[in-house]
Design a protein around this motif. Structure first.
Motif, short mmCIF file in Angstrom:
data_model
loop_
_atom_site.label_atom_id
_atom_site.label_comp_id
_atom_site.label_asym_id
_atom_site.label_seq_id
_atom_site.Cartn_x
_atom_site.Cartn_y
_atom_site.Cartn_z
N THR A 315 50.68 -6.16 -9.39
CA THR A 315 52.11 -6.39 -9.21
C THR A 315 52.93 -5.92 -10.40
O THR A 315 54.08 -5.48 -10.24
CB THR A 315 52.38 -7.88 -8.96
OG1 THR A 315 51.80 -8.66 -10.01
CG2 THR A 315 51.79 -8.31 -7.62
N GLU A 316 52.38 -6.01 -11.58
CA GLU A 316 53.14 -5.58 -12.76
C GLU A 316 53.49 -4.09 -12.68
O GLU A 316 54.64 -3.69 -12.91
CB GLU A 316 52.34 -5.87 -14.02
CG GLU A 316 53.10 -5.53 -15.31
CD GLU A 316 52.32 -5.90 -16.55
OE1 GLU A 316 52.78 -5.57 -17.66
OE2 GLU A 316 51.23 -6.51 -16.42
N SER A 317 52.50 -3.25 -12.37
CA SER A 317 52.76 -1.81 -12.23
C SER A 317 53.67 -1.53 -11.03
O SER A 317 54.53 -0.64 -11.10
CB SER A 317 51.44 -1.06 -12.06
OG SER A 317 50.66 -1.17 -13.22
N ALA A 318 53.50 -2.31 -9.96
CA ALA A 318 54.35 -2.12 -8.79
C ALA A 318 55.80 -2.42 -9.14
O ALA A 318 56.72 -1.68 -8.74
CB ALA A 318 53.88 -3.01 -7.64
N ILE A 319 56.03 -3.52 -9.90
CA ILE A 319 57.41 -3.86 -10.30
C ILE A 319 57.99 -2.77 -11.18
O ILE A 319 59.17 -2.41 -11.05
CB ILE A 319 57.43 -5.23 -11.01
CG1 ILE A 319 57.18 -6.35 -9.99
CG2 ILE A 319 58.76 -5.45 -11.73
CD1 ILE A 319 56.99 -7.72 -10.63
N ALA A 320 57.21 -2.22 -12.09
CA ALA A 320 57.70 -1.17 -12.97
C ALA A 320 58.16 0.05 -12.17
O ALA A 320 59.23 0.62 -12.43
CB ALA A 320 56.62 -0.78 -13.97
N ASP A 321 57.35 0.45 -11.19
CA ASP A 321 57.72 1.62 -10.37
C ASP A 321 58.94 1.35 -9.50
O ASP A 321 59.87 2.15 -9.44
CB ASP A 321 56.53 2.04 -9.50
CG ASP A 321 55.52 2.88 -10.26
OD1 ASP A 321 55.79 3.26 -11.41
OD2 ASP A 321 54.45 3.18 -9.69
N ILE A 322 58.93 0.22 -8.80
CA ILE A 322 60.03 -0.04 -7.87
C ILE A 322 61.33 -0.32 -8.61
O ILE A 322 62.42 -0.06 -8.09
CB ILE A 322 59.66 -1.19 -6.90
CG1 ILE A 322 60.49 -1.06 -5.60
CG2 ILE A 322 59.88 -2.53 -7.54
CD1 ILE A 322 60.21 0.19 -4.82
N SER A 323 61.24 -0.81 -9.84
CA SER A 323 62.45 -1.03 -10.63
C SER A 323 63.12 0.30 -10.97
O SER A 323 64.34 0.41 -10.97
CB SER A 323 62.11 -1.80 -11.91
OG SER A 323 61.71 -3.12 -11.61
N ARG A 324 62.31 1.29 -11.26
CA ARG A 324 62.89 2.62 -11.53
C ARG A 324 63.61 3.15 -10.30
O ARG A 324 64.68 3.74 -10.39
CB ARG A 324 61.79 3.59 -11.96
CG ARG A 324 61.26 3.37 -13.37
CD ARG A 324 60.33 4.51 -13.76
NE ARG A 324 61.01 5.80 -13.72
CZ ARG A 324 60.38 6.98 -13.79
NH1 ARG A 324 59.05 7.01 -13.86
NH2 ARG A 324 61.07 8.10 -13.76
N VAL A 325 63.01 2.94 -9.12
CA VAL A 325 63.65 3.38 -7.88
C VAL A 325 64.95 2.62 -7.66
O VAL A 325 65.98 3.19 -7.32
CB VAL A 325 62.70 3.19 -6.68
CG1 VAL A 325 63.41 3.57 -5.38
CG2 VAL A 325 61.45 4.03 -6.85
N ALA A 326 64.91 1.28 -7.87
CA ALA A 326 66.10 0.46 -7.66
C ALA A 326 67.22 0.82 -8.63
O ALA A 326 68.40 0.80 -8.27
CB ALA A 326 65.74 -1.02 -7.78
N GLU A 327 66.86 1.16 -9.86
CA GLU A 327 67.88 1.56 -10.84
C GLU A 327 68.51 2.90 -10.47
O GLU A 327 69.71 3.10 -10.64
CB GLU A 327 67.24 1.64 -12.22
CG GLU A 327 66.88 0.28 -12.82
CD GLU A 327 65.99 0.40 -14.04
OE1 GLU A 327 65.77 1.56 -14.49
OE2 GLU A 327 65.50 -0.64 -14.51
N ARG A 328 67.68 3.81 -9.95
CA ARG A 328 68.21 5.13 -9.58
C ARG A 328 69.04 5.05 -8.31
O ARG A 328 70.03 5.74 -8.16
CB ARG A 328 67.03 6.11 -9.38
CG ARG A 328 67.43 7.48 -8.84
CD ARG A 328 68.34 8.22 -9.80
NE ARG A 328 68.74 9.50 -9.26
CZ ARG A 328 69.73 9.70 -8.42
NH1 ARG A 328 70.45 8.67 -7.97
NH2 ARG A 328 70.03 10.92 -7.99
#
Length: 672
Positions: A315-328
């Motif tokens: 989940t930690e890596s998943a949050i890191a990736d999806i956060s980048r998508v959400a910020e963009r």
């Protein structure tokens, strides 16, 4: 590059053509360099040409040959410079104009390239490659009407030139005229069954216009048979196989594409999607990792890797990736919802609640979009497109297979990405379709018939008293020296005949038509005046006189009499147009069912800015000839000019259906 192989024919013809006055050692150096060039040893050939230039800098040929070598090495600036030097030394070295034209196309200097091709065509008219390259250049600068005319011109002289049909088909596809494009593609394949791009283009139309995946697959299979080492073809075939429920076939194609191009991002991404679909998460993760190594800002890959990480419990890596998508993409609720779920799974309930509320607000604020409107495109969509989509549709877009955009890497003559440059679109001048003229020559095309029936012309040809067959067209081609010579001889024949025989109207009409052909409109008008004096009820005579008068008017516009002011010229222009209009009135009086006469009258009234009367004339022309495409186009133009957009577009649509190419261009502009 394949595009430049067109210059190999230049090399073949140059051996032994150098000036006999040159010293033997210089000739030999050039010849050795030329042989190296022929065998594609470009660096070595340049060394020989350097020696020749150093010894005799006043020779054009070594500059020209060095330009070809540089062109093949993609040194386009150097090729342009050398070709320019060759032209300065010998402006009659036609091939140097062509080389510089291609170099300039590669530099994005398409307008200058067009000038070079045009200059070369002055020396070698109707040269197929020059005409074709100029058509490409017009297309690349988005002068679509002129490009269409240029392709039509090539095909008029070379109806068996398959690539020209494909070039025109590409132009028609850009205008969304897939019916006409398919006709050209099919024609190209009837000429050359191995026309690779014909299959690719036809597959593209099948996918985008009809969703006919099986037909597209058949064409891509043929393309792969012809070009089995092109990764993009396998990527696109995998897309088709997937849509035809052949998972294994799609996977096999992605695997093979990656053996050909191990760093192909599209193939890696798509294979990752397929692997994820069957829960082969480790291999899918490996593919998405490789995509992001090559393209760290690939948000599609980030979104899908986040899903893989979540499935694997990371989940930690998943949050890191999806956060980048959400910020963009802050307006993409799917990414925010996913992060909320990940926070909940980690027990971070406050963050999860905040994301749920935010995602709900974003989704509510978004305009509803139908599934049809938001269906994933076949070509790669930019992630920014997803910002305005509801959650489930945006997520689908982020997890959709990609295709290679029409395999633009294929470097055929008509579609070489290397000759594309950053050019500024120029708005074209839209003009009405020109008048129908009587001529001994025409330029028919596959797409559009441009010779028309007039009973009086048919009757005149049936008498066999003219020395050439007369046709009706609004696309009279330029005549060359040999053609002009035939008509000067014909004029001499009439001169002799009229001096020894009783004059007849047909003799004056025949000579007048010869005068018109060689652009001697004053003498043509005099002869028609004589014919009318002898036979005042001959409708065709007034039609010919109107044509002669209009030709004379055009010459006066191009070269006005010295000493005349603008007001005088405008007054003379209106008088000339009124005289021409009167001639068409006589034609209509004597032959009231001649649609062409009404059409031509409409054009004259248009020039007189009598738009209501011009529209009425086109109405009558269409009434008499319901398939009169040019009349629909011109009437549509007037309707648009008068503010009747709906009716105008309807007429343009009909004109396009009847083969009037500019209609699609004008409709497209109005739809923007």
């Amino acid at each position: 590059m394949r595009f430049f192989r067109l210059f190999t024919y230049i090399l073949a013809g140059l051996i032994g053509t150098f000036a006999s006055s040159a010293q033997i050692n210089t000739d030999q150096v050039i010849r050795i360099g030329q042989n190296a060039l022929y065998f594609e040893d470009y660096m070595l050939s340049i060394q020989y040409f350097n020696q020749a230039i150093q010894a005799k800098p006043y020779l054009a040929q070594p500059y020209f040959l060095r330009a070809i070598a540089k062109l093949n090495l993609e040194d386009y600036n150097g090729a342009e410079e050398d070709a320019t030097k060759a032209i300065e030394i010998n402006p009659f070295l036609t091939d140097a104009w062509e080389v510089r034209g291609v170099a300039r196309q590669n530099l994005g200097k398409n307008r200058l390239a067009i000038e070079d091709y045009t200059q070369a065509l002055e020396y070698i008219p109707r040269n197929r490659q020059l005409m074709f390259n100029r058509a490409l250049a017009y297309q690349d600068i988005k002068e679509t009407d002129r490009a269409a005319e240029a392709f039509d011109e090539v095909l008029n002289y070379y109806p068996g030139f398959d690539n020209a049909y494909l070039g025109r088909a590409r132009l028609l596809m850009e205008r969304n005229d897939t019916v006409a494009a398919l006709a050209d593609i099919d024609k190209a394949l009837s000429i050359n069954k191995n026309a690779l791009n014909a299959y690719i283009m036809r597959a593209d139309i099948a996918i985008n216009s009809h969703r006919d995946y099986q037909a597209a697959l058949d064409d891509i299979d043929n393309a792969i048979r012809l070009q089995p080492q092109m990764a993009g073809l396998y990527i696109n075939r995998a897309f088709l196989r997937y849509n035809l429920d052949s998972y294994q076939g799609a996977m096999a194609d992605y695997d093979f594409a990656l053996t050909l191009e191990p760093l192909n991002i599209t193939a890696l991404f798509n294979r990752g999607l397929l692997l994820a679909e069957v829960n082969d998460n480790d291999r899918a993760l490996n593919d998405f990792n490789r995509v992001l190594e090559l393209d760290p800002d690939n948000y599609r890959a980030l979104y899908n890797r986040a899903m893989i990480y979540r499935a694997k419990g990371n989940t930690e890596s998943a949050i890191a990736d999806i956060s980048r998508v959400a910020e963009r993409f802050p307006d993409f609720p799917g990414a925010i919802y996913m992060r909320a779920e990940l926070y909940r799974e980690r027990g971070q309930l406050a963050r999860a609640e905040a994301d749920y509320k935010r995602a709900k607000a974003v989704a509510k604020a978004l305009k509803p979009v139908s599934a049809d409107d938001a269906a994933p495109a076949e070509n790669q969509a930019q992630p920014a497109d997803d910002m305005q989509m509801p959650e489930e549709l945006a997520a689908k877009r982020f997890a959709t297979l990609l295709t290679v955009d029409d395999n633009a890497s294929i470097e055929e003559e008509y579609n070489n990405s290397a000759i594309r440059g950053r050019v500024q679109d120029r708005r074209l001048n839209i003009e009405i379709e020109p008048m129908m003229l009587l001529s001994f020559y025409s330029s028919p095309t596959e797409l559009r018939r441009n010779t028309y029936y007039i009973r009086e012309v048919d009757d005149l040809n049936a008498t066999r008293q003219l020395r050439f067959v007369l046709v009706v067209t609004n696309d009279v081609p330029s005549i060359d020296e040999n053609m002009a010579g035939r008509h000067f001889q014909s004029i001499d024949y009439y001169n002799s005949h009229l001096s020894t025989h009783q004059p007849r109207p047909i003799d004056y009409i025949g000579r007048a038509l010869d005068f018109i052909t060689v652009r001697d409109y004053i003498n043509a008008e005099k002869d028609i005046d004589r014919a009318i004096a002898m036979a005042p009820d001959l409708a065709i005579a007034y039609l010919i006189r109107a044509q002669a008068r209009y030709g004379r008017l055009q010459l006066e516009r191009d070269a006005p009499q010295p000493g005349t002011d603008a007001m005088t010229r405008a007054s003379l222009n209106r008088k000339r147009l009124a005289d021409i209009d009167a001639d068409f009135d006589e034609v209509i009086r004597l032959s009231p069912n001649m649609a062409v006469a009404y059409f031509n009258k409409g054009n004259i009234l248009f020039e007189l800015e009598e738009y209501a009367l011009a529209r009425a004339a086109y109405d009558k022309a269409i009434e008499l000839k319901p398939d009169f495409g040019e009349a629909y186009y011109n009437r549509g133009y007037i309707l648009l000019k008068s503010g009747h957009q709906t009716e105008g577009i309807a007429d343009l649509s009909k004109a396009g259906e009847l083969g009037i190419i500019p209609a699609y261009n004008l409709i497209k502009r109005l739809s923007r």
